[in-house]
Design a protein around this motif. Structure first.
Motif, PDB file in Angstrom:
ATOM      1  N   ARG A 169     -54.734  84.160  42.937  1.00 46.54           N
ATOM      2  CA  ARG A 169     -55.087  83.505  44.297  1.00 46.54           C
ATOM      3  C   ARG A 169     -55.041  81.936  44.422  1.00 46.54           C
TER       4      ARG A 169
ATOM      5  N   LEU B  54     -62.969  87.961  45.877  1.00 45.99           N
ATOM      6  CA  LEU B  54     -61.792  88.404  46.529  1.00 45.99           C
ATOM      7  C   LEU B  54     -62.165  89.132  47.868  1.00 45.99           C
ATOM      8  N   PHE B  55     -60.968  89.237  48.658  1.00 47.34           N
ATOM      9  CA  PHE B  55     -61.316  89.553  50.160  1.00 47.34           C
ATOM     10  C   PHE B  55     -61.283  91.122  50.127  1.00 47.34           C
ATOM     11  N   PRO B  56     -62.143  91.858  50.360  1.00 46.61           N
ATOM     12  CA  PRO B  56     -62.005  93.340  50.134  1.00 46.61           C
ATOM     13  C   PRO B  56     -61.060  93.990  51.216  1.00 46.61           C
ATOM     14  N   HIS B  57     -60.858  93.550  52.367  1.00 45.42           N
ATOM     15  CA  HIS B  57     -60.052  94.028  53.345  1.00 45.42           C
ATOM     16  C   HIS B  57     -58.758  93.621  53.269  1.00 45.42           C
TER      17      HIS B  57
ATOM     18  N   TRP C 286     -51.933  79.975  55.894  1.00 44.74           N
ATOM     19  CA  TRP C 286     -52.768  79.679  57.079  1.00 44.74           C
ATOM     20  C   TRP C 286     -53.127  78.153  56.718  1.00 44.74           C
ATOM     21  N   VAL C 287     -53.207  77.338  55.554  1.00 49.43           N
ATOM     22  CA  VAL C 287     -53.560  75.998  55.090  1.00 49.43           C
ATOM     23  C   VAL C 287     -52.274  75.316  54.963  1.00 49.43           C
TER      24      VAL C 287
ATOM     25  N   LYS D  57     -49.344  76.345  55.812  1.00 47.70           N
ATOM     26  CA  LYS D  57     -48.403  76.463  56.760  1.00 47.70           C
ATOM     27  C   LYS D  57     -47.018  77.179  56.063  1.00 47.70           C
TER      28      LYS D  57
ATOM     29  N   LEU E  19     -52.969  84.601  51.837  1.00 51.76           N
ATOM     30  CA  LEU E  19     -53.755  83.920  53.045  1.00 51.76           C
ATOM     31  C   LEU E  19     -53.748  82.602  53.208  1.00 51.76           C
ATOM     32  N   ALA E  20     -53.916  81.914  52.119  1.00 56.56           N
ATOM     33  CA  ALA E  20     -54.338  80.480  52.214  1.00 56.56           C
ATOM     34  C   ALA E  20     -53.022  79.559  52.360  1.00 56.56           C
TER      35      ALA E  20
ATOM     36  N   MET F 212     -60.674  77.292  42.960  1.00 52.81           N
ATOM     37  CA  MET F 212     -61.701  77.708  42.280  1.00 52.81           C
ATOM     38  C   MET F 212     -61.934  79.220  41.897  1.00 52.81           C
TER      39      MET F 212
ATOM     40  N   ASN G 294     -54.307  88.588  49.801  1.00 58.01           N
ATOM     41  CA  ASN G 294     -55.413  87.683  49.263  1.00 58.01           C
ATOM     42  C   ASN G 294     -54.790  86.285  48.742  1.00 58.01           C
TER      43      ASN G 294
ATOM     44  N   GLU H 202     -61.377  68.961  53.310  1.00 59.60           N
ATOM     45  CA  GLU H 202     -60.396  69.887  53.340  1.00 59.60           C
ATOM     46  C   GLU H 202     -59.212  69.478  52.844  1.00 59.60           C
TER      47      GLU H 202
ATOM     48  N   ARG I 247     -60.063  70.352  49.141  1.00 61.10           N
ATOM     49  CA  ARG I 247     -60.098  71.546  48.861  1.00 61.10           C
ATOM     50  C   ARG I 247     -58.548  72.458  48.759  1.00 61.10           C
ATOM     51  N   ARG I 248     -57.709  71.573  49.359  1.00 60.05           N
ATOM     52  CA  ARG I 248     -56.425  72.077  49.091  1.00 60.05           C
ATOM     53  C   ARG I 248     -55.882  71.717  47.628  1.00 60.05           C
TER      54      ARG I 248
END
Lengths: 365, 253
Positions: free
Chosen positions: B161, B100-103, B116-117, B119, B112-113, B93, B109, B85, B88-89
């Motif tokens: 993103r 992409l997140f379609p919703h 949540w990642v 903060k 989000l990270a 990539m 998009n 983790e 990945r922070r």
């Protein structure tokens, strides 16, 4: 240099648009289609006018006894006279306001969730989901904070049907989602537990589950220990339906491309955040039709509690038709039951279609 | 203009030592050794199935290597989730199919990270997101959904993103391969801009023009091995290995 002039847009031929165009395209496009259209029209003519004649035109609406039904059509006096019993079962008449209040609280409490301008919906929804069941239990069952106890054996009618359906839905959906995630888990132990659970509950008929919970379970419990019959039925319904929900949700999870998991992982989101923020919102949207299908089936299956002697809407009506004062009213009773069931199921169906349209973000796979 | 490779004694940003990987019996990566300094731009190329995508996907552990060591900015990639983790922070990539997140809207998009990642408070995350959306020149699309954008726009959102996490390294896995021809340039221009700002970049691509203008080094993989590695000018004009010569003769007309 040559410059290209584009041709102007022309209107489509008159016969292909408007009412005539629609009729030609949908009802009379071929001789076979025309035949089907005429046949369908004949069927409608065969069924609908007599039904309206019986249910509305020839029907009796006012009165107090069977003798007031003289016109030969439907005798709605029966439904009218027994309406209280159909709605509340044997719930004490003077306490029926508690049931009404519970329903109103549900409507008022849920309303903010459907108003777009209200912020922090997720938080409010969670609080509502935790607080409302407690309040509803207090109002319906009572026994503390000044409300007298109404034992669940006196619950009945549509109220009981709604309690079973609402508890079943509210319990089976989260449990089903967890089971679906567990079935796709990388950890073999969790996977085996979930698969076993799902396959067990899917493999037995609901009627068996209810029967076991009511008749067999007490035999295994220690002497003197018993818990509420309705409670046992509710747990049975939740466990049974959660297995179906789990399989529906699993279908949705499988439809999410691997790239979505990878993109979430590449940004450093862990398992629960990936599921909660990226995968489940998409998967649940995909399976709205399947979930609502399960809910509608659940709603109708609540009438199976007749097997363990609970008086839901259908059983209440069945009971009333055996009253000597109202013999021969079975048709009216069952048509009324069918209408109530249809209203709720159709409502769920329409709401799910609305949800699908609302959540459509233009991403067609 | 490709500048000379920085000869610093500093710790490399990316270090791969004797990395091997198998898919079942199939040996996809064979003894990969690679060291990338901060600010370097590496282009990986090679025929399909050569393992180039697998190689860069090992760098943020979307794929797991079975032998050898991978160290990203001082953190070794092991089974330890904390290390994964952490890496990945710091590693962004960009995928061939955007992912992409379609919703979620374009803005969601991007936030989000960070929210949540990292903060990050929502307001700050949105400011960062708008900053990078302006950089990829689509701030006006922020409230649309990915499904309403063209392929080139979607890929630029995907780049924004990834940048919103303020990564130290950017990985590109064939970022232009799924695009219509007229949209390739807008994405490549964005990547060139990123390279000019000194981002450490690893890019799997067949865009040889991009490799020539931007890369410090071009690495040619075939059958899971690094066959040839050189500065772009020398790589394209004077390939040493016969496999490289064959590959270049097939893609450059």
């Amino acid at each position: 240099m040559q410059i290209h002039t584009f041709k102007p847009d022309l209107p489509p031929p008159a016969l292909s648009v408007g009412v005539v165009g629609w009729l030609r395209a949908n009802l009379f496009s071929s001789w076979f289609n025309t035949l089907l259209t005429l046949f369908a029209a004949y069927l409608v003519w065969l069924i609908v006018p007599p039904l309206i004649q019986w249910a509305l035109i020839d029907a009796d609406w006012t009165g107090t006894t069977r003798a007031d039904c003289t016109s030969g059509g439907a005798c709605w006096v029966f439904v009218q006279q027994r309406f209280g019993q159909f709605m509340y079962g044997f719930y004490p008449t003077e306490l029926r306001w508690r049931v009404d209040l519970t329903l109103w609280l549900a409507v008022i409490g849920a309303a903010p969730l459907f108003i777009p301008q209200i912020p922090r919906k997720a938080f409010y929804g969670l609080v509502f989901l935790v607080v409302y069941p407690l309040v509803a239990y207090w109002l319906l069952h009572g026994g503390f904070f000044g409300l007298s106890t109404v034992s669940t054996s006196r619950w009945g009618g549509l109220m009981l049907t709604l309690v079973i359906a609402a508890v079943g839905i509210a319990g089976a959906l989260p449990l089903g989602v967890v089971l679906a995630l567990g079935r796709r888990s990388d950890m073999p132990a969790i996977r085996v537990i979930c698969v076993t659970f799902i396959e067990f509950w899917r493999g037995v008929p609901l009627i068996t589950v209810l029967f076991m919970s009511s008749v067999m379970l007490p035999l295994f419990l220690p002497e003197g220990m018993s818990f509420d019959k309705l409670m046992r039925a509710l747990i049975g319904v939740i466990l049974f339906q959660s297995a179906y929900i789990a399989e529906v949700v699993r279908g949705g999870l499988q439809a999410i491309p691997k790239g979505q998991y990878e993109a979430a992982a590449a940004m450093g989101l862990g398992y629960w955040r990936t599921m909660g923020l990226v995968i489940l919102p998409q998967a649940m949207k995909l399976v709205i039709p399947g979930i609502v299908n399960t809910f509608i089936a659940l709603f109708k299956d609540t009438s199976l509690v007749i097997i363990i002697g609970l008086f839901d809407l259908l059983n209440s009506i069945k009971q009333a038709t055996t009253d000597p004062a109202w013999l021969g009213m079975a048709t009216e009773g069952y048509v009324f039951a069918a209408l109530i069931f249809w209203i709720f199921c159709f409502g769920m169906s329409r709401y799910s279609q609305h949800l699908e349209r609302k959540l459509d973000t233009g991403h067609k796979r | 203009m490709p500048e000379a490779i920085k000869q610093t004694s500093a710790e490399p940003m990316i270090l791969m030592e004797g990395v091997h990987k198998w898919y079942g019996q199939f040996h996809v990566l064979k003894d990969i050794n690679l060291s990338v300094q901060q600010g370097e731009r590496i282009v990986l190329c090679g025929p399909s199935g050569s393992g180039k995508s697998t190689a860069i996907r090992c760098l943020n552990r979307l794929e797991e290597h079975q032998q050898g060591r991978i160290i990203i900015d001082g953190t070794e990639l092991t089974h330890d989730l904390k290390h994964i983790e952490a890496v990945r922070r710091e590693v962004g990539m960009v995928f061939q199919h955007f992912n992409l997140f379609p919703h979620l809207t374009v803005l969601q998009n991007c936030t989000l990270a960070p929210m949540w990642v990292r903060k990050m408070p929502k307001r700050e995350a949105e400011e960062v997101a708008m900053h990078y959306l302006e950089r990829v020149r689509i701030p006006e699309q922020a409230h649309k959904y990915p499904g309403q954008l063209s392929g080139g726009q979607q890929q630029r959102v995907a780049i924004a993103r990834a940048l919103c996490m303020k990564p130290k390294i950017m990985l590109f896995d064939e970022p232009t391969s799924a695009l219509d021809p007229e949209m390739v340039k807008e994405v490549l221009d964005t990547m060139v801009g990123l390279a000019e700002d000194g981002m450490t970049m690893l890019c799997v691509t067949h865009e040889m023009g991009f490799a020539r203008t931007v890369a410090n080094r071009v690495i040619f993989l075939d059958k899971g091995e690094i066959v040839e590695e050189n500065e772009p000018e020398a790589f394209f004009t004077n390939p040493q290995n016969e496999r490289t010569q064959l590959f270049l003769s097939q893609i450059i007309h």
